[in-house]
Design a protein around this motif. Sequence first.
Motif: not given
Ligand code: AMP
Length: 492
Positions: A22, A53, A317
Motif C-alpha cells: 500500500y 477494513t 474481496d
Molecule cells: P476492503 O474495502 O477493506 O474490502 O478493501 C479492498 C481491497 O483494497 C483489499 O484487497 C485491500 O487489501 C486493499 N487495500 C486497502 N487499503 C489499501 C491501500 N491503501 N492501498 C492499496 N490497496 C488497499
Amino acid sequence: MTKFTDLQLDPKVLQAISEAGYETPTPIQAQAIPPALEGRDVLGIAQTGTGKTASFTLPLITRLNRGRARARMPRSLVLAPTRELAAQVAENFDIYAKYTKLTKALLIGGVSFGEQNKLIDRGVDVLIATPGRLLDHFERGKLLLNGVEVMVVDEADRMLDMGFIPDIERIFSLTPFTRQTLFFSATMAPEIERITNQFLAGAVKVEVARQSTTSETIEQALIAFKPSRKDRAFAEKRRMLRALIKQEGEALKNAIIFCNRKVDVDTLAKSLKKHGFDAAPIHGDLDQSVRTRTLDGFRDGTLRFLIASDVAARGLDIPAVSHIFNFDVPSHAEDYVHRIGRTGRAGRLGKAFTLATPADDKYVDAIEHMLQKPLPRAEPLSIEDEKPRRRLRAGEADKATDAAARQDEAAAAPAPAPEAAEPAPAPRQRGQGKDARRDEKPASAERKPEPERKPERKPERKPERGRSRDDREPVVGMGDHVPDFLMRSFRA
Ligand code: AMP
C-alpha cells in the motif's frame, strides 16, 4: 495527498502495510484513521472495496499495541454479518499485525469451538465474530465483554437485512459504555441511524462514494427478454446465460453469477457444470470447508464461475473478476451496486450483465431510480441454436421446445422443490420473530427468497457431555431468549 506516515500509526503497522504494497491511504482511511487514533467514535459510510477494513484495523492495532490482553476478556470486538466477512477481517488483521504480538480469535459458525475457546481463555486482543456466535460464547459464560475497549461493527446495513440488529444492541449493552465504537455501513437506513444515535457518542462521520453509485470502470448491460412461456423462464434464462458466456469468449476470465435464491444457485451451478462450464455454488447452507475451498479456487483462478447468493458474496474481496452476471435482477436495488461492485475493482475494467424478464420490471425500475439513470440495454442473444436441430412440422414446435426445456431441466437436476415448498419469507424489520432474523436473506413479497442460512446459533447450542450447569441447553419451551437470571450459575 495524505501519506500513511502522516497518520501517527504504530511503526510496526507502517512496516506491515508497506510490505503489503500500500502506498497511499484510500479516502476512507485518510478520513477515518486520524479520529479513530484520537479515540473518537467513527461512523463510516463506505462500501466494501474502499479499503474500509484497514481503516478500522490499522488504528485498532495501533491502539491495542500499547496494552496487554487478559484471560477471557477480549480488548476489542469486531462484528461482521457473515462468516466470510469475519474471516476476511481476520486475514487482514494477520497481515497488518504481523510485527506486533497482538492475538486474535475468530468466532464464526462452522469452525470448532475448542481451539477458539483456548485462545479466549488465554486472553485475546481482538475478537472477530459474527453476532450469533459471539452471544453463544457469552451465554455459555466463556467470555466477558466488560474489558472491551474498542467495538467495531462492520457492514451494519447487512446486519440489518439479516435481522442482527437486536443482537448488536445486546452486544453494545454488554460492553462498557466508555468503549470506542467504529461503525461502518454502506447505507444509513433509519434503523441504522437509530442505533448509531443510541450507541455512538460524538461520532465523526466520514463518508466515501455514495452507495447508489456504480464505478465508471464497469460496463453495464441489461438484457430484457420475454420467455416463450412463464414456466420456461428459468430454463430460457439459463440458455441466455450460456449464450452470453460464449459471446464474451476470451474476454471472460472469470465471473460471479448471482441468483436471488439459494435453491437457484445450486440448480444453476449444476446446470452449468453439466454443460461443461467450470462452475461451483456458494451460499450459506454449504459447509464452511466447502465454501472456503470454493472461494480459494475462485481466487487462485482454478475455478472460473462462482454462482453465488448475495449474502455469500457480499464484501468478498476478490481482486480480479472480469464479469458479473445477474442471473436474477436483485429484488433490493442496493444489492445491484454490491453485486456489480465485485468487478471493475482497483481501476480494472469489468462487465456486468443483468438478465431480466417482464416480471422483473419493478426491480429494474427501482435500480434505475436509485442510480438516477437508466441501465444501458443490450439485445437479447439468440438461444435458438440450443433447440433441437431437426426441422419441425407445424404443431411439433411447441412439443419440441417443451422437450428442450425438459432436457435442460434434467441437466440442472435434481430440480429444486417448487417455490411453495420453501420456507416462508423472512421479515426485513426487526422485532418480527427470532427465527426470521437468523436468515441471511431478506424477504421480497413476490419471489419468496428462501432463508440464506440456517441459524448459526442452533447447532452450537447442543449440549456437550460434561458441560457445567451454567453451560447447559436453554430451557425447553422458552425459545432462544431465556431470561439471563435463569441461565446464571448458582455458584459464586
Ligand atoms: P476492503 O474495502 O477493506 O474490502 O478493501 C479492498 C481491497 O483494497 C483489499 O484487497 C485491500 O487489501 C486493499 N487495500 C486497502 N487499503 C489499501 C491501500 N491503501 N492501498 C492499496 N490497496 C488497499
